[in-house]
Scaffold this motif. Structure first.
Motif, PDB file in Angstrom:
ATOM      1  N   LEU A   1      29.584  49.539  77.260  1.00  0.00           N
ATOM      2  CA  LEU A   1      30.019  49.778  78.165  1.00  0.00           C
ATOM      3  C   LEU A   1      29.966  49.508  79.780  1.00  0.00           C
ATOM      4  N   VAL A   2      28.169  48.899  79.769  1.00  0.00           N
ATOM      5  CA  VAL A   2      27.870  48.011  80.980  1.00  0.00           C
ATOM      6  C   VAL A   2      28.364  46.500  80.618  1.00  0.00           C
ATOM      7  N   ASP A   3      29.005  46.383  79.268  1.00  0.00           N
ATOM      8  CA  ASP A   3      30.108  44.889  79.069  1.00  0.00           C
ATOM      9  C   ASP A   3      30.850  44.823  79.522  1.00  0.00           C
ATOM     10  N   GLY A   4      31.728  45.944  80.262  1.00  0.00           N
ATOM     11  CA  GLY A   4      33.268  46.185  80.330  1.00  0.00           C
ATOM     12  C   GLY A   4      33.773  46.636  79.118  1.00  0.00           C
ATOM     13  N   GLU A   5      33.688  46.383  77.404  1.00  0.00           N
ATOM     14  CA  GLU A   5      33.937  46.567  76.622  1.00  0.00           C
ATOM     15  C   GLU A   5      34.776  47.851  76.027  1.00  0.00           C
ATOM     16  N   THR A   6      35.630  48.421  75.141  1.00  0.00           N
ATOM     17  CA  THR A   6      36.250  49.264  74.505  1.00  0.00           C
ATOM     18  C   THR A   6      36.056  50.042  73.306  1.00  0.00           C
ATOM     19  N   VAL A   7      34.518  50.413  73.783  1.00  0.00           N
ATOM     20  CA  VAL A   7      34.131  51.016  71.862  1.00  0.00           C
ATOM     21  C   VAL A   7      35.674  51.843  71.658  1.00  0.00           C
ATOM     22  N   LEU A   8      35.718  51.398  69.953  1.00  0.00           N
ATOM     23  CA  LEU A   8      36.763  51.767  69.614  1.00  0.00           C
ATOM     24  C   LEU A   8      35.786  52.182  68.241  1.00  0.00           C
ATOM     25  N   VAL A   9      34.934  52.266  67.779  1.00  0.00           N
ATOM     26  CA  VAL A   9      33.974  52.827  66.587  1.00  0.00           C
ATOM     27  C   VAL A   9      32.646  52.956  66.972  1.00  0.00           C
ATOM     28  N   CYS A  10      31.602  53.602  67.099  1.00  0.00           N
ATOM     29  CA  CYS A  10      30.129  53.458  66.907  1.00  0.00           C
ATOM     30  C   CYS A  10      29.748  54.347  66.297  1.00  0.00           C
ATOM     31  N   CYS A  11      29.143  53.731  65.389  1.00  0.00           N
ATOM     32  CA  CYS A  11      27.966  54.395  64.717  1.00  0.00           C
ATOM     33  C   CYS A  11      26.398  54.704  64.737  1.00  0.00           C
ATOM     34  N   ASP A  12      25.765  55.876  64.596  1.00  0.00           N
ATOM     35  CA  ASP A  12      24.078  56.328  65.428  1.00  0.00           C
ATOM     36  C   ASP A  12      23.854  55.575  63.771  1.00  0.00           C
ATOM     37  N   VAL A  13      22.901  54.629  64.100  1.00  0.00           N
ATOM     38  CA  VAL A  13      22.019  54.415  63.016  1.00  0.00           C
ATOM     39  C   VAL A  13      19.945  54.733  63.416  1.00  0.00           C
ATOM     40  N   TRP A  14      19.840  55.351  64.014  1.00  0.00           N
ATOM     41  CA  TRP A  14      18.859  55.728  64.958  1.00  0.00           C
ATOM     42  C   TRP A  14      18.277  56.817  63.650  1.00  0.00           C
ATOM     43  N   GLU A  15      17.444  56.821  62.788  1.00  0.00           N
ATOM     44  CA  GLU A  15      17.127  57.545  61.602  1.00  0.00           C
ATOM     45  C   GLU A  15      17.279  58.955  61.985  1.00  0.00           C
ATOM     46  N   HIS A  16      17.485  59.821  63.232  1.00  0.00           N
ATOM     47  CA  HIS A  16      17.291  62.026  63.411  1.00  0.00           C
ATOM     48  C   HIS A  16      19.151  61.365  62.706  1.00  0.00           C
ATOM     49  N   ALA A  17      19.936  60.538  62.375  1.00  0.00           N
ATOM     50  CA  ALA A  17      21.167  60.956  62.464  1.00  0.00           C
ATOM     51  C   ALA A  17      21.581  60.768  61.133  1.00  0.00           C
ATOM     52  N   TYR A  18      21.085  60.472  59.988  1.00  0.00           N
ATOM     53  CA  TYR A  18      21.302  60.129  58.977  1.00  0.00           C
ATOM     54  C   TYR A  18      19.987  60.933  57.796  1.00  0.00           C
ATOM     55  N   TYR A  19      18.749  60.643  58.427  1.00  0.00           N
ATOM     56  CA  TYR A  19      17.250  60.843  57.376  1.00  0.00           C
ATOM     57  C   TYR A  19      16.993  61.743  56.680  1.00  0.00           C
ATOM     58  N   LEU A  20      17.421  63.141  57.194  1.00  0.00           N
ATOM     59  CA  LEU A  20      17.504  63.956  56.825  1.00  0.00           C
ATOM     60  C   LEU A  20      18.566  64.392  55.233  1.00  0.00           C
ATOM     61  N   ASP A  21      20.018  63.498  55.657  1.00  0.00           N
ATOM     62  CA  ASP A  21      20.499  63.671  54.043  1.00  0.00           C
ATOM     63  C   ASP A  21      20.494  62.432  53.279  1.00  0.00           C
ATOM     64  N   TYR A  22      19.513  60.692  53.905  1.00  0.00           N
ATOM     65  CA  TYR A  22      19.698  59.732  52.991  1.00  0.00           C
ATOM     66  C   TYR A  22      18.370  59.115  53.253  1.00  0.00           C
ATOM     67  N   LYS A  23      17.187  60.003  53.971  1.00  0.00           N
ATOM     68  CA  LYS A  23      16.170  59.237  53.725  1.00  0.00           C
ATOM     69  C   LYS A  23      16.212  58.030  54.725  1.00  0.00           C
ATOM     70  N   ASN A  24      15.600  56.717  54.239  1.00  0.00           N
ATOM     71  CA  ASN A  24      15.511  55.358  54.577  1.00  0.00           C
ATOM     72  C   ASN A  24      16.715  54.872  54.172  1.00  0.00           C
ATOM     73  N   GLU A  25      17.652  55.272  53.197  1.00  0.00           N
ATOM     74  CA  GLU A  25      18.979  54.909  52.702  1.00  0.00           C
ATOM     75  C   GLU A  25      19.505  54.116  54.269  1.00  0.00           C
ATOM     76  N   ARG A  26      19.652  53.698  54.774  1.00  0.00           N
ATOM     77  CA  ARG A  26      20.501  53.477  56.122  1.00  0.00           C
ATOM     78  C   ARG A  26      21.720  53.041  55.618  1.00  0.00           C
ATOM     79  N   GLN A  27      21.816  51.993  53.901  1.00  0.00           N
ATOM     80  CA  GLN A  27      22.612  51.180  53.983  1.00  0.00           C
ATOM     81  C   GLN A  27      23.319  52.267  53.703  1.00  0.00           C
ATOM     82  N   ARG A  28      23.537  53.058  52.922  1.00  0.00           N
ATOM     83  CA  ARG A  28      23.638  54.236  51.787  1.00  0.00           C
ATOM     84  C   ARG A  28      24.882  54.965  52.773  1.00  0.00           C
ATOM     85  N   TYR A  29      24.130  55.346  54.108  1.00  0.00           N
ATOM     86  CA  TYR A  29      24.500  56.348  54.943  1.00  0.00           C
ATOM     87  C   TYR A  29      25.926  55.302  55.619  1.00  0.00           C
ATOM     88  N   VAL A  30      25.975  54.747  56.006  1.00  0.00           N
ATOM     89  CA  VAL A  30      26.726  53.481  56.936  1.00  0.00           C
ATOM     90  C   VAL A  30      27.552  53.289  55.375  1.00  0.00           C
TER      91      VAL A  30
END
Length: 201
Positions: free
Chosen positions: A151-180
């Motif tokens: 937003l601060v760079d004046g871009e329009t966001v089309l897709v956002c993927c949260d890669v903070w651990e709280h977004a996936y850790y309960l379901d995927y533990k440390n497997e960020r690749q599988r979550y993505v």
């Protein structure tokens, strides 16, 4: 004006089995709501901020180095707002029509876009975000760290993927690749992405 927590665009359990109801409840009701509460506490301590919209508040705090604490919580609200819009129980797969053609033009093919998005999302060290954005240079994939946002760079966001651990850790533990992978294959909301893209054109 006080910032309000927007309603989720789907039921708490709508993303199962890919993202559990427990993850959505914790993420939305604890983390997202926590940023809203902290932002409103800071607004109460600073009269000028109370007159600004969320977007203007982020721009203001970003331009004032002594308001970094305000930026960090306000930008996290905005990031989460976009993240929830980027998810759909009927999402995933490939987009179609003119937007699909725009992706192919920018990245060579959908598969090339997908691989780039996965690489960016999994390479972000620590806490952050992966984005598909539209701007003067066309479509691009990028990441930001902590609360930073396009937003601060004046871009329009089309897709956002949260890669903070709280977004996936309960379901995927440390497997960020599988979550993505799951995010792209089953959850990404291409209808929202196309709507955002059309506003940028």
């Amino acid at each position: 004006m006080h910032i309000t927590l927007p309603q989720l665009p789907f039921a708490m359990d709508a993303l199962e089995p890919h993202i559990s109801k427990q993850t959505v409840e914790t993420h939305y009701s604890k983390h997202h709501k926590g940023y809203v509460d902290k932002t409103n506490d800071k607004i109460d301590d600073f009269d000028k901020a109370a007159q600004l919209s969320l977007e203007d508040l982020i721009h203001f705090a970003n331009k004032n180095s002594d308001r970094k604490d305000l930026f960090n919580v306000a930008a996290q609200i905005w990031n989460h707002n976009i993240y929830w819009q980027s998810l759909s129980p009927d999402g995933g797969g490939k987009p179609s029509g003119p937007f699909s053609e725009a992706l192919n033009k920018s990245f060579g093919s959908f598969d090339a876009f997908s691989e780039k998005f996965k690489k960016v999302a999994t390479s972000e060290f620590g806490s952050g975000w992966a984005w598909l954005t539209a701007g003067k240079e066309g479509l691009r994939v990028r990441s930001t760290h902590d609360a930073e946002c396009p937003l601060v760079d004046g871009e329009t966001v089309l897709v956002c993927c949260d890669v903070w651990e709280h977004a996936y850790y309960l379901d995927y533990k440390n497997e960020r690749q599988r979550y993505v992978d799951i995010f792209l294959n089953h959850l990404v909301n291409w209808s929202f992405a196309e709507e955002q893209w059309l506003t940028e054109k």
